[in-house]
Enzyme design. Structure first.
Site, PDB file in Angstrom:
ATOM      1  N   PHE A  75       9.039  10.288  54.813  1.00  0.00           N
ATOM      2  CA  PHE A  75      10.202   9.493  54.422  1.00  0.00           C
ATOM      3  C   PHE A  75      11.157  10.337  53.583  1.00  0.00           C
ATOM      4  O   PHE A  75      10.728  11.201  52.811  1.00  0.00           O
ATOM      5  CB  PHE A  75       9.769   8.262  53.617  1.00  0.00           C
ATOM      6  N   TYR A 114       3.118  11.566  51.588  1.00  0.00           N
ATOM      7  CA  TYR A 114       3.041  12.715  52.496  1.00  0.00           C
ATOM      8  C   TYR A 114       1.894  13.630  52.087  1.00  0.00           C
ATOM      9  O   TYR A 114       1.088  14.053  52.920  1.00  0.00           O
ATOM     10  CB  TYR A 114       4.368  13.473  52.488  1.00  0.00           C
TER      11      TYR A 114
END
Length: 256
Positions: free
Chosen positions: A59, A164
């Site tokens: 993102f 992540y």
């Protein structure tokens, strides 16, 4: 590739370099899509010699979704469905096959040293580092992270504040288990699984901010894919410059 148009464009570019690749659609978030690729590879080539798990998402900083929603979506592609794709495709790996899982510098286990609650982070880190870690145990760790991320309690429970990073730590841990388990198969010797950090590369995922070209970023992946027969480099964390990094203890080399 998920996008057939972009996949065919890539084919044309490679043909312009004198290569002769083929295109097959693949969306790892679709079990049916992965199964179709498996059937195609088995029928046309008798199996797989080199498997590179390159699918991944991150993102942007400007994303408006909640942290928990971002956790669920990120882990779905970067961990759960990558793992599912491996489960579907691994049975057709040939003897001597090479598997390359695309991790990251943020997938280095030492990232836990930056966690807010170090007392709990040390315990979590030790679980990831275990040489005896099992698939089910790793899945449970990833589920616990996702649950606390959705509850907004991940930092106080020792987890990292990065979806992540957590997804890539999970993928690297998965790679180590995969190597250990595939190494037990006497019917298919010399299968090697590597997890690599490609460097900060100028791609869509990095909004093309990375200083490394795509060709340069591919070097560690190509190195891992072409490891020689009966190599001692197995289950290794390979840095972008092709040096082997101790995933558990480090130290980490320069990032770029």
């Amino acid at each position: 590739a998920r996008d057939e148009g972009r996949g065919k464009q890539a084919i044309e570019l490679l043909q312009g370099e004198g290569l002769n690749p083929s295109f097959h659609p693949l969306d790892i978030n679709s079990q049916e899509s992965v199964e179709k690729l498996r059937d195609y590879m088995k029928e046309k080539y008798g199996g797989i010699d080199v498997l590179i798990n390159n699918a991944g998402i991150a993102f942007k900083d400007t994303a408006t979704e909640s942290f928990g929603e971002q956790a669920t979506v990120t882990l779905r592609t970067n961990y759960w469905n990558t793992k599912q794709a491996c489960d579907i495709l691994f049975p057709i790996l040939k003897s001597g096959a090479r598997v390359v899982n695309m991790s990251s510098c943020f997938g280095f286990l030492g990232c836990f040293d930056k966690a807010e609650n170090q007392a709990k982070a040390v315990e979590i880190k030790a679980k990831f580092a275990s040489e005896e870690l099992q698939y089910a145990e790793l899945d449970e760790l990833m589920r616990k992270y996702e649950e606390t991320a959705n509850a907004g309690t991940h930092k106080e429970n020792g987890w990292l504040d990065s979806n992540y990073s957590m997804s890539k730590i999970g993928l690297s841990a998965l790679s180590r288990i995969q190597q250990r388990e595939l190494g037990k198969d006497p019917t298919r010797p010399d299968i090697v699984v590597s997890h690599v950090h490609p460097g900060y590369v100028a791609t869509d995922l990095t909004s093309h901010k990375g200083p490394l070209t795509i060709d340069r970023g591919a070097e560690s992946t190509v190195f891992a894919a072409l490891l020689p027969p009966n190599t001692d480099t197995r289950g290794a964390f390979i840095w972008h410059d092709c040096q082997i990094v101790d995933w558990v203890n480090g130290p980490t080399p320069p990032l770029t």
